[in-house]
Enzyme design. Structure first.
Site, PDB file in Angstrom:
ATOM      1  N   ASP A  50       0.678  -1.174   0.028  1.00 23.18           N
ATOM      2  CA  ASP A  50      -0.080  -0.038   0.291  1.00 23.18           C
ATOM      3  C   ASP A  50       0.907   1.458   0.042  1.00 23.18           C
ATOM      4  O   ASP A  50       1.852   1.352   0.294  1.00 23.18           O
ATOM      5  CB  ASP A  50      -0.942  -0.041   1.517  1.00 23.18           C
ATOM      6  CG  ASP A  50      -1.841  -1.334   1.229  1.00 23.18           C
ATOM      7  OD1 ASP A  50      -1.978  -1.640   0.646  1.00 23.18           O
ATOM      8  OD2 ASP A  50      -2.756  -1.016   1.910  1.00 23.18           O
ATOM      9  N   HIS A 192       3.784  -2.363   3.160  1.00 27.87           N
ATOM     10  CA  HIS A 192       3.853  -0.442   2.486  1.00 27.87           C
ATOM     11  C   HIS A 192       5.083  -0.788   1.871  1.00 27.87           C
ATOM     12  O   HIS A 192       5.905  -0.840   1.947  1.00 27.87           O
ATOM     13  CB  HIS A 192       3.790   0.416   3.337  1.00 27.87           C
ATOM     14  CG  HIS A 192       2.389   0.149   4.299  1.00 27.87           C
ATOM     15  ND1 HIS A 192       2.547  -0.887   5.174  1.00 27.87           N
ATOM     16  CD2 HIS A 192       1.052   0.637   4.029  1.00 27.87           C
ATOM     17  CE1 HIS A 192       1.252  -0.095   6.088  1.00 27.87           C
ATOM     18  NE2 HIS A 192       0.557   0.133   4.914  1.00 27.87           N
TER      19      HIS A 192
HETATM   20 NI    NI Z   1      -2.045   3.411   3.178  1.00 26.97          NI
END
Ligand code: NI
Length: 240
Positions: A50, A192
């Site tokens: 992400d 991430h």
């Molecule tokens: Ni996020």
């Protein structure tokens, strides 16, 4: 739009059967050299990243994934997509799945329908302008949704099963150990592509899980293999 999805689904099917037959051939080799116990348990997992794309970190991550032959799914921020079109183009060309993570990383659970639509639509347009129009799964930031969003959203919403907490700055060894210990067949792993130790963490997770016989799939491939048809307005994470 329907045509796009049928074509994409056909492509996904071909890719998945290729990946699985390769994995089976590899595990046959492993079986013959072990104590003869046949490993039949299915081990499929999806790595998701992400908050990118980031010019340096996402590029380094794509290099690593390419080297390992692993496909992942990237839930991206619309504003960063516009600034990093070449990276998004590369992601798509190298077989990764692309998803929406809103335009400005907002908590959709606190927004009105009009605001939610703007966040998601602007991100779709940013992605479409780079890789062409297609269905895009959505990951709501913080995993936060509300009834308003569920009622109108014309995409499936993908959460996760294993949260690596890589954004907290914890050491790569910790990220790897905790993930490997808690992962199960069919899980979605949250990472991430902007985190400090994410690259090293992801590399270690891939090495360890591949050693354990896991195959890495994109979100579409994983759900297809598990026989689950993604529906718009529904939030997905696997129950174990
Ligand atoms: Ni996020």
């Amino acid at each position: 739009m329907k045509g796009f999805y049928v074509m994409t689904a056909a492509l996904v099917m071909i890719l998945v059967s290729l990946i699985i037959s390769t994995a089976r051939n590899m595990s046959d080799v492993a079986d013959s050299s072990s104590d003869g116990v046949k490993e039949t348990e299915e081990r499929l997992v999806a790595l998701t990243f992400d908050d990118g794309p980031d010019p340096e970190k996402t590029t380094a991550l794509l290099d690593m994934l390419k080297e390992k032959g692993v496909s992942a799914t990237f839930f991206m921020i619309g504003a960063y997509v516009e600034e990093n079109a070449e990276i998004v183009k590369r992601m798509d060309a190298e077989g990764h799945q692309i998803g929406v993570h809103t335009y400005s990383h907002v908590d959709l659970g606190c927004l009105t329908e009009a605001e939610q639509r703007e966040e998601i639509e602007k991100t779709r347009q940013a992605i479409w302008s780079v890789v062409g129009e297609r269905e895009l799964v959505v990951r709501p930031p913080f995993g936060r949704i509300n009834k308003v969003l569920e009622d109108w959203i014309d995409s499936p919403m993908i959460l996760w099963d294993v949260d690596t907490l890589d954004w907290t700055g914890k050491a790569a060894e910790e990220i790897i150990m905790e993930t490997v210990e808690s992962v199960h067949d069919g899980d979605i792993i949250l990472m991430h592509d902007i985190s400090e130790n994410g690259l090293e963490g992801a590399e270690g997770i891939i090495d360890e899980l591949q050693r354990m016989g896991y195959t890495f799939l994109t979100i579409d491939q994983l759900f297809y293999c598990k026989g689950i048809e993604l529906e718009n307005g529904v939030t997905y994470r696997y129950a174990r």
